[in-house]
Write a protein that holds these residues in place. Structure first.
Motif, mmCIF file in Angstrom:
data_model
loop_
_atom_site.group_PDB
_atom_site.id
_atom_site.type_symbol
_atom_site.label_atom_id
_atom_site.label_comp_id
_atom_site.label_asym_id
_atom_site.label_seq_id
_atom_site.Cartn_x
_atom_site.Cartn_y
_atom_site.Cartn_z
ATOM 1 N N LEU A 192 10.649 7.968 27.116
ATOM 2 C CA LEU A 192 9.367 8.582 27.500
ATOM 3 C C LEU A 192 8.915 8.119 28.884
ATOM 4 C CD1 LEU A 192 7.391 8.675 24.150
ATOM 5 C CD2 LEU A 192 8.446 10.557 25.384
ATOM 6 N N ALA A 193 9.355 6.928 29.265
ATOM 7 C CA ALA A 193 9.004 6.427 30.596
ATOM 8 C C ALA A 193 9.651 7.294 31.687
ATOM 9 C CB ALA A 193 9.457 4.972 30.736
ATOM 10 N N LEU A 194 10.689 8.057 31.311
ATOM 11 C CA LEU A 194 11.368 8.920 32.285
ATOM 12 C C LEU A 194 10.648 10.254 32.457
ATOM 13 C CD1 LEU A 194 14.988 8.475 30.875
ATOM 14 C CD2 LEU A 194 14.052 7.337 32.893
ATOM 15 N N ASP A 195 9.811 10.591 31.465
ATOM 16 C CA ASP A 195 9.160 11.912 31.476
ATOM 17 C C ASP A 195 7.846 11.872 32.245
ATOM 18 O OD1 ASP A 195 11.217 12.843 29.993
ATOM 19 O OD2 ASP A 195 10.114 13.056 28.118
ATOM 20 N N LEU A 196 7.492 13.034 32.763
ATOM 21 C CA LEU A 196 6.247 13.154 33.504
ATOM 22 C C LEU A 196 5.169 13.754 32.592
ATOM 23 C CD1 LEU A 196 4.784 13.070 36.308
ATOM 24 C CD2 LEU A 196 5.626 15.400 36.661
ATOM 25 N N PHE A 197 4.066 13.040 32.457
ATOM 26 C CA PHE A 197 2.949 13.544 31.651
ATOM 27 C C PHE A 197 1.692 13.629 32.506
ATOM 28 C CE2 PHE A 197 5.685 11.572 28.469
ATOM 29 C CZ PHE A 197 5.650 12.477 27.434
ATOM 30 N N HIS A 198 0.892 14.612 32.221
ATOM 31 C CA HIS A 198 -0.444 14.654 32.779
ATOM 32 C C HIS A 198 -1.373 14.475 31.580
ATOM 33 C CE1 HIS A 198 -3.497 16.927 35.547
ATOM 34 N NE2 HIS A 198 -3.847 15.700 35.271
ATOM 35 N N VAL A 199 -1.684 13.233 31.281
ATOM 36 C CA VAL A 199 -2.358 12.926 30.017
ATOM 37 C C VAL A 199 -3.844 13.277 30.082
ATOM 38 C CG1 VAL A 199 -2.871 11.125 28.322
ATOM 39 C CG2 VAL A 199 -0.702 11.100 29.541
ATOM 40 N N ASP A 200 -4.259 14.035 29.092
ATOM 41 C CA ASP A 200 -5.657 14.443 28.974
ATOM 42 C C ASP A 200 -6.466 13.282 28.391
ATOM 43 O OD1 ASP A 200 -7.907 15.970 28.921
ATOM 44 O OD2 ASP A 200 -7.174 17.448 27.488
ATOM 45 N N LYS A 201 -7.766 13.294 28.659
ATOM 46 C CA LYS A 201 -8.601 12.232 28.064
ATOM 47 C C LYS A 201 -8.800 12.488 26.576
ATOM 48 C CE LYS A 201 -11.277 11.255 32.235
ATOM 49 N NZ LYS A 201 -11.473 12.553 32.926
ATOM 50 N N GLN A 202 -8.760 13.771 26.244
ATOM 51 C CA GLN A 202 -9.055 14.145 24.860
ATOM 52 C C GLN A 202 -7.759 14.327 24.065
ATOM 53 O OE1 GLN A 202 -11.576 17.583 24.780
ATOM 54 N NE2 GLN A 202 -11.933 17.385 22.590
ATOM 55 N N ALA A 203 -7.750 13.803 22.835
ATOM 56 C CA ALA A 203 -6.562 13.932 21.991
ATOM 57 C C ALA A 203 -6.386 15.382 21.540
ATOM 58 C CB ALA A 203 -6.696 13.028 20.781
ATOM 59 N N HIS A 204 -5.162 15.904 21.636
ATOM 60 C CA HIS A 204 -4.936 17.256 21.127
ATOM 61 C C HIS A 204 -4.407 17.228 19.686
ATOM 62 C CE1 HIS A 204 -1.029 16.152 22.799
ATOM 63 N NE2 HIS A 204 -0.475 17.083 22.055
ATOM 64 N N LEU A 205 -4.084 16.028 19.204
ATOM 65 C CA LEU A 205 -3.664 15.868 17.803
ATOM 66 C C LEU A 205 -4.596 14.877 17.117
ATOM 67 C CD1 LEU A 205 0.133 15.121 18.392
ATOM 68 C CD2 LEU A 205 -0.935 17.361 18.189
ATOM 69 N N GLN A 206 -4.934 15.183 15.878
ATOM 70 C CA GLN A 206 -5.752 14.245 15.109
ATOM 71 C C GLN A 206 -5.311 14.225 13.652
ATOM 72 O OE1 GLN A 206 -9.664 15.715 16.067
ATOM 73 N NE2 GLN A 206 -10.028 14.066 17.524
ATOM 74 N N ILE A 207 -5.327 13.044 13.066
ATOM 75 C CA ILE A 207 -5.012 12.948 11.628
ATOM 76 C C ILE A 207 -6.201 12.361 10.878
ATOM 77 C CG2 ILE A 207 -2.498 12.838 11.788
ATOM 78 C CD1 ILE A 207 -2.740 9.772 11.658
ATOM 79 N N LYS A 208 -6.201 12.638 9.586
ATOM 80 C CA LYS A 208 -7.220 12.040 8.729
ATOM 81 C C LYS A 208 -6.548 10.898 7.965
ATOM 82 C CE LYS A 208 -9.748 16.376 8.098
ATOM 83 N NZ LYS A 208 -8.750 17.423 8.494
ATOM 84 N N PRO A 209 -6.810 9.658 8.397
ATOM 85 C CA PRO A 209 -6.074 8.498 7.845
ATOM 86 C C PRO A 209 -6.113 8.412 6.327
ATOM 87 C CG PRO A 209 -7.439 7.843 9.701
ATOM 88 C CD PRO A 209 -7.800 9.268 9.396
ATOM 89 N N GLU A 210 -7.254 8.807 5.725
ATOM 90 C CA GLU A 210 -7.345 8.658 4.259
ATOM 91 C C GLU A 210 -6.377 9.606 3.546
ATOM 92 O OE1 GLU A 210 -9.650 9.671 6.311
ATOM 93 O OE2 GLU A 210 -10.469 11.587 5.640
ATOM 94 N N ILE A 211 -6.102 10.759 4.147
ATOM 95 C CA ILE A 211 -5.123 11.678 3.554
ATOM 96 C C ILE A 211 -3.706 11.133 3.755
ATOM 97 C CG2 ILE A 211 -4.128 14.000 3.657
ATOM 98 C CD1 ILE A 211 -6.849 15.096 4.330
ATOM 99 N N CYS A 212 -3.425 10.641 4.971
ATOM 100 C CA CYS A 212 -2.085 10.104 5.275
ATOM 101 C C CYS A 212 -1.718 8.946 4.335
ATOM 102 C CB CYS A 212 -2.017 9.620 6.723
ATOM 103 S SG CYS A 212 -2.212 10.948 7.913
#
Lengths: 89, 447
Positions: free
Chosen positions: A7-27
């Protein structure tokens, strides 16, 4: 080769906001936790009984969206111009 | 309704500047339509991953001799297919000098970041408007008919007579349009890929090529994927190779194996590692590919909307694995269907059904139908890709073993061992009969 090194080789433009979210209690109750072994960048890891999500290195492949059949995951694309930017796709 | 008549109104809005969307934009812009091509990335192609070969029968028709100006890497002269077990390998190869002549068997390795950007510029030259950094969140409807898109950020609502969804395998918009349900694991494969840099002369010596010649090396499941239905590929670029593993998601989940570890095991496999040794990985990629073939195809159109490319699940998931060609062919068909509808001044589903007709006539649907049994076979016969490959490759190695035994007795021994190993590899009561039957069924569905 470790996934962090890849992943250190890849180029990311990281957003401040998460585009993925999980609900820990379900996981926590998830019988298979398949996201933790199918994700090609190991974004989902297990910490005790919890699934921990780090979305910054997401390649937006969508695999987690399909394997999560418990309704825990909210999956969206990052906003335009953000996320993974392949230079050699 | 006011917005429909404002400057935000286009003839057609296309979501996704990949091969499908750009082809549709090119054809429609050439026909004089006011086309808006939307791309969520900051440059076309920089979200896109493909196996490694761009298939170009459609492209060469739309942009003749495109390779003279497009950023292509190498043309594919030959292919070598491997069946591997942990110890042994059987391979078969095809190559042709004819493929060194234009149109180069319509097979080129490219970097999608470079190619898609170039291709989108051709659509722009033809008059299409390309808008980058634009995430489309939803479809707009007027009186129940798709009439535009809703864009995240300041652009807001954009209207059009028709919308083409060419937004890739994860098309959430196709789900929102009601054209298909969300995927189940058996409908997709996970592809992982590394771009590995090697000096040009090393690539040419190692793969037996020169100049701009290229090759594809293909691994059929077996030990390359630890028995999971899928495979691997190596493609030669100018100064790098693309190394790909793809795994059908359903058996991957059931295997409980880590995808990243399977990929590393593939790279380290005795019949893979020598092709990439000394190379330096410079990029890591992953993407889903639509699997499942004809029987999992969605609806392709509704009022004011058609879908093309991966969003419509157009991929020839067989030995051929043609995706880019399907994308471009479906993009062209989508454009033609819209022109047809425009002629009738009717953008309803009834009118856009012409798209389905064009698809049925083209190689896209014919090939999807041709391979419809393949995925079912792969699903129902998992042992084919593990234990059977071990037995087949072992028999081949035994045949060429050098011993002081006369060849005739060695051959008999090989056949005896083959039958014995088959017995161990399968639960079938009649191992040889079962094997022959499966080979016949598998062969018919694959070839």
């Amino acid at each position: 080769m470790k996934i962090d090194d890849k992943l250190a080789l890849d180029l990311f433009h990281v957003d401040k906001q998460a585009h993925l979210q999980i609900k820990p209690e379900i996981c926590r109750k998830c019988p298979h936790k398949a996201c933790t072994y199918v994700c090609p960048v190991e974004n989902y890891t297990i910490n005790g009984e919890d699934v921990v999500l780090s979305w910054e290195g997401c390649l937006e492949c969508g695999t987690c969206r399909i394997v999560c059949d418990q309704g825990s995951l909210t999956w969206d694309y990052p906003q335009g111009g953000y996320g993974i930017l392949y230079r050699l796709g | 309704m006011d917005n429909e008549n404002s400057e935000n109104k286009f003839d057609t809005i296309i979501v996704g500047a990949g091969p499908a969307g750009t082809t549709a934009a090119l054809v429609l812009a050439k026909a004089g339509l006011n086309v808006l091509l939307l791309e969520r990335s900051s440059s076309p192609g920089s979200k896109n991953v493909f196996g490694g070969i761009l298939y170009t029968t459609v492209l060469n028709r739309l942009v003749p001799n495109f390779w003279e100006e497009a950023p292509v890497e190498r043309h594919i002269k030959g292919i070598k297919i491997y069946l591997v077990s942990p110890q042994n390998a059987v391979s078969i190869g095809v190559e042709s000098e004819e493929h060194n002549q234009p149109p180069y068997n319509n097979s080129f390795t490219v970097s999608r970041a470079a190619f898609d950007k170039w291709y989108a510029s051709k659509a722009e030259e033809a008059g299409a408007m390309l808008l980058l950094n634009t995430q489309v969140d939803d479809l707009l409807r007027v009186n129940g008919k798709v009439a535009g898109v809703k864009v995240r950020g300041e652009e807001g609502e954009l209207y059009a007579d028709t919308v083409i969804l060419a937004d890739g395998v994860n098309s959430i918009l196709a789900e929102k349009a009601g054209l298909r349900k969300s995927y189940v694991p058996r409908q997709v494969s996970l592809g992982m890929k590394e771009i590995i840099e090697l000096p040009r002369n090393v690539i040419e010596d190692r793969f037996g090529i020169s100049g701009d010649e290229g090759v594809e090396i293909k691994y059929m499941a077996g030990d390359a994927t630890k028995g999971i239905w899928g495979g691997g590929n190596i493609y030669t670029n100018q100064e790098s190779v693309s190394l790909v593993t793809w795994l059908a998601l359903d058996p991957l989940i059931k295997s409980k194996r880590k995808s990243t570890e399977l990929f590393e095991q593939f790279k380290a496999h005795p019949f893979v590692k020598n092709y990439i040794k000394g190379g330096k990985t410079v990029e890591y990629q992953a993407h889903l590919a639509p699997d499942g073939g004809y029987d999992d195809t969605p609806r392709y159109f509704t009022d004011g909307l058609v879908i093309a490319g991966d969003a419509a699940r157009f991929l020839n998931a067989s030995l051929h694995y043609e995706g880019t060609n399907f994308a471009m062919a479906s993009g062209e068909a989508a454009a033609k269907a819209i022109l047809h509808a425009r002629g009738l001044n009717d953008y309803s589903a009834k009118s856009l059904a012409y798209y389905q007709k064009l698809l049925e006539k083209s190689f896209v649907m014919k090939d999807l139908k041709r391979y419809r049994k393949m995925n079912h076979f792969a699903e129902k016969n998992p042992e084919f890709f593990g234990p059977y490959f071990d037995v087949i490759t072992q028999a081949a190695v035994d045949y060429f073993a050098v011993k002081e035994t006369p060849k005739r007795s060695q051959e008999w021994q090989m056949i005896k061992d083959f039958r014995k190993n088959l017995g161990k590899a399968t639960k079938s009561r009649f191992p040889l009969l079962g094997f022959c039957w499966r080979c016949l069924k598998g062969g018919l569905s694959f070839l």
